[in-house]
Design an enzyme around this catalytic site. Structure first.
Site, PDB file in Angstrom:
ATOM      1  N   CYS A   1     -18.173  23.580  -7.278  1.00 34.03           N
ATOM      2  CA  CYS A   1     -17.793  24.786  -8.135  1.00 34.03           C
ATOM      3  C   CYS A   1     -18.492  25.033  -9.032  1.00 34.03           C
ATOM      4  O   CYS A   1     -19.545  24.083  -9.415  1.00 34.03           O
ATOM      5  CB  CYS A   1     -16.601  24.622  -9.203  1.00 34.03           C
ATOM      6  SG  CYS A   1     -16.247  25.989 -10.305  1.00 34.03           S
ATOM      7  N   LEU A   2     -19.723  26.442  -8.356  1.00 32.67           N
ATOM      8  CA  LEU A   2     -20.807  27.022  -9.422  1.00 32.67           C
ATOM      9  C   LEU A   2     -20.479  25.965 -10.913  1.00 32.67           C
ATOM     10  O   LEU A   2     -21.892  26.296 -11.349  1.00 32.67           O
ATOM     11  CB  LEU A   2     -21.109  28.462  -9.371  1.00 32.67           C
ATOM     12  CG  LEU A   2     -21.017  28.278  -7.838  1.00 32.67           C
ATOM     13  CD1 LEU A   2     -22.021  30.056  -7.659  1.00 32.67           C
ATOM     14  CD2 LEU A   2     -22.657  27.525  -6.794  1.00 32.67           C
TER      15      LEU A   2
ATOM     16  N   HIS B   1      -8.404  28.992  -5.539  1.00 37.25           N
ATOM     17  CA  HIS B   1      -9.251  28.166  -6.282  1.00 37.25           C
ATOM     18  C   HIS B   1     -10.237  29.251  -7.517  1.00 37.25           C
ATOM     19  O   HIS B   1     -10.028  29.344  -8.472  1.00 37.25           O
ATOM     20  CB  HIS B   1     -10.717  27.652  -6.037  1.00 37.25           C
ATOM     21  CG  HIS B   1     -11.931  26.808  -6.249  1.00 37.25           C
ATOM     22  ND1 HIS B   1     -12.336  25.775  -6.115  1.00 37.25           N
ATOM     23  CD2 HIS B   1     -12.503  27.964  -7.341  1.00 37.25           C
ATOM     24  CE1 HIS B   1     -13.306  25.941  -7.123  1.00 37.25           C
ATOM     25  NE2 HIS B   1     -13.751  27.052  -7.909  1.00 37.25           N
ATOM     26  N   GLU B   2     -10.169  30.395  -6.572  1.00 36.18           N
ATOM     27  CA  GLU B   2     -10.705  31.320  -8.101  1.00 36.18           C
ATOM     28  C   GLU B   2      -9.199  32.045  -8.372  1.00 36.18           C
ATOM     29  O   GLU B   2     -10.364  31.922  -9.744  1.00 36.18           O
ATOM     30  CB  GLU B   2     -11.545  33.168  -6.747  1.00 36.18           C
ATOM     31  CG  GLU B   2     -13.510  32.496  -5.996  1.00 36.18           C
ATOM     32  CD  GLU B   2     -13.646  31.492  -6.860  1.00 36.18           C
ATOM     33  OE1 GLU B   2     -14.014  31.579  -8.397  1.00 36.18           O
ATOM     34  OE2 GLU B   2     -14.407  30.552  -6.207  1.00 36.18           O
TER      35      GLU B   2
ATOM     36  N   GLY C   1     -17.487  32.226  -3.889  1.00 36.79           N
ATOM     37  CA  GLY C   1     -17.211  32.409  -4.372  1.00 36.79           C
ATOM     38  C   GLY C   1     -17.241  32.267  -5.628  1.00 36.79           C
ATOM     39  O   GLY C   1     -17.838  31.755  -6.166  1.00 36.79           O
TER      40      GLY C   1
ATOM     41  N   GLN D   1     -16.666  32.914 -15.214  1.00 35.47           N
ATOM     42  CA  GLN D   1     -17.482  31.691 -14.848  1.00 35.47           C
ATOM     43  C   GLN D   1     -18.973  32.542 -15.696  1.00 35.47           C
ATOM     44  O   GLN D   1     -19.782  32.153 -14.969  1.00 35.47           O
ATOM     45  CB  GLN D   1     -17.961  31.462 -13.808  1.00 35.47           C
ATOM     46  CG  GLN D   1     -16.721  30.440 -12.976  1.00 35.47           C
ATOM     47  CD  GLN D   1     -17.115  29.928 -11.421  1.00 35.47           C
ATOM     48  OE1 GLN D   1     -16.824  31.316 -10.905  1.00 35.47           O
ATOM     49  NE2 GLN D   1     -17.610  28.595 -11.444  1.00 35.47           N
TER      50      GLN D   1
ATOM     51  N   HIS E   1      -9.089  30.220 -12.017  1.00 38.40           N
ATOM     52  CA  HIS E   1     -10.175  29.998 -12.261  1.00 38.40           C
ATOM     53  C   HIS E   1     -10.237  31.019 -13.922  1.00 38.40           C
ATOM     54  O   HIS E   1      -9.908  31.432 -15.054  1.00 38.40           O
ATOM     55  CB  HIS E   1     -12.003  30.550 -12.162  1.00 38.40           C
ATOM     56  CG  HIS E   1     -12.525  29.571 -11.925  1.00 38.40           C
ATOM     57  ND1 HIS E   1     -12.938  29.057 -12.556  1.00 38.40           N
ATOM     58  CD2 HIS E   1     -13.035  29.253 -10.362  1.00 38.40           C
ATOM     59  CE1 HIS E   1     -13.811  27.865 -11.775  1.00 38.40           C
ATOM     60  NE2 HIS E   1     -13.956  27.750 -10.740  1.00 38.40           N
TER      61      HIS E   1
HETATM   62 ZN   LIG Z   1     -15.295  27.697  -9.473  1.00 39.25          ZN
END
Ligand SMILES: [Zn+2]
Length: 172
Positions: free
Chosen positions: A94-95, A136-137, A45, A50, A140
């Site tokens: 998380c990226l 989670h997304e 995701g 991000q 963000h």
């Molecule tokens: Zn994340």
């Protein structure tokens, strides 16, 4: 085109993102770029902040097995409209917080509405990893990271590691 992923801590990851009013070609291109960036990372995701864009846009694909067909989703203005009392705990990553993982407990099943790439309104029920990922997304888009669910000590430890990672990367 691949975009570069912002690493925590960064003020852009703490912002509440703005709803998307009109689907432009630029926004579709951004969504496609985000999917490419996510698959390349690899991740399941990615949210627009991000990559430094403060719009309510997320992409995800939680198909884990290499043999299975990909199932990319592009969601503009995603919203959880109902969530189960039953909870589920997953080890999340998380990226924007590379190589750090921690268990987070969230509702197991969620109903989500969104606008898709064609501008159509969609509604779907997500369960398991998909439910965790979509929550989670969406977090963000509200300036919230998975480490915000952890205790202050653990959160600080991870944040210090990320500050060091950023210093090391800046040096090369
Ligand atoms: Zn994340």
């Amino acid at each position: 085109m691949k975009r570069s992923i912002i690493i925590h801590p960064d003020p852009r990851l703490k912002k509440v993102c703005a709803p998307v009013a009109d689907l432009s070609d630029d926004l579709r291109k951004l969504a496609d770029d985000m999917l490419e960036t996510m698959y390349d990372a690899p991740g399941v995701g990615l949210a627009a902040p991000q990559v430094g864009v403060l719009d309510r846009l997320i992409v995800l694909d939680c198909v884990k097995d290499k043999g299975d067909a990909p199932h990319p989703l592009i969601m503009f203005n995603p919203k959880v409209i109902a969530s189960s009392d039953e909870l589920n705990t997953y080890e999340e990553g998380c990226l924007s917080i590379p190589e750090q993982y921690a268990e987070v407990t969230r509702p197991k099943v969620v109903d989500v509405t969104w606008i898709d790439r064609d501008g159509k309104e969609r509604k779907e029920t997500f369960d398991g990893l998909w439910a965790t990922c979509v929550q989670h997304e969406i977090d963000h888009l509200n300036g919230k990271l998975f480490i915000d669910y952890l205790g202050p000590m653990k959160r600080q430890m991870i944040t210090r590691k990320m500050q060091k990672l950023k210093r090391d990367r800046a040096r090369v």
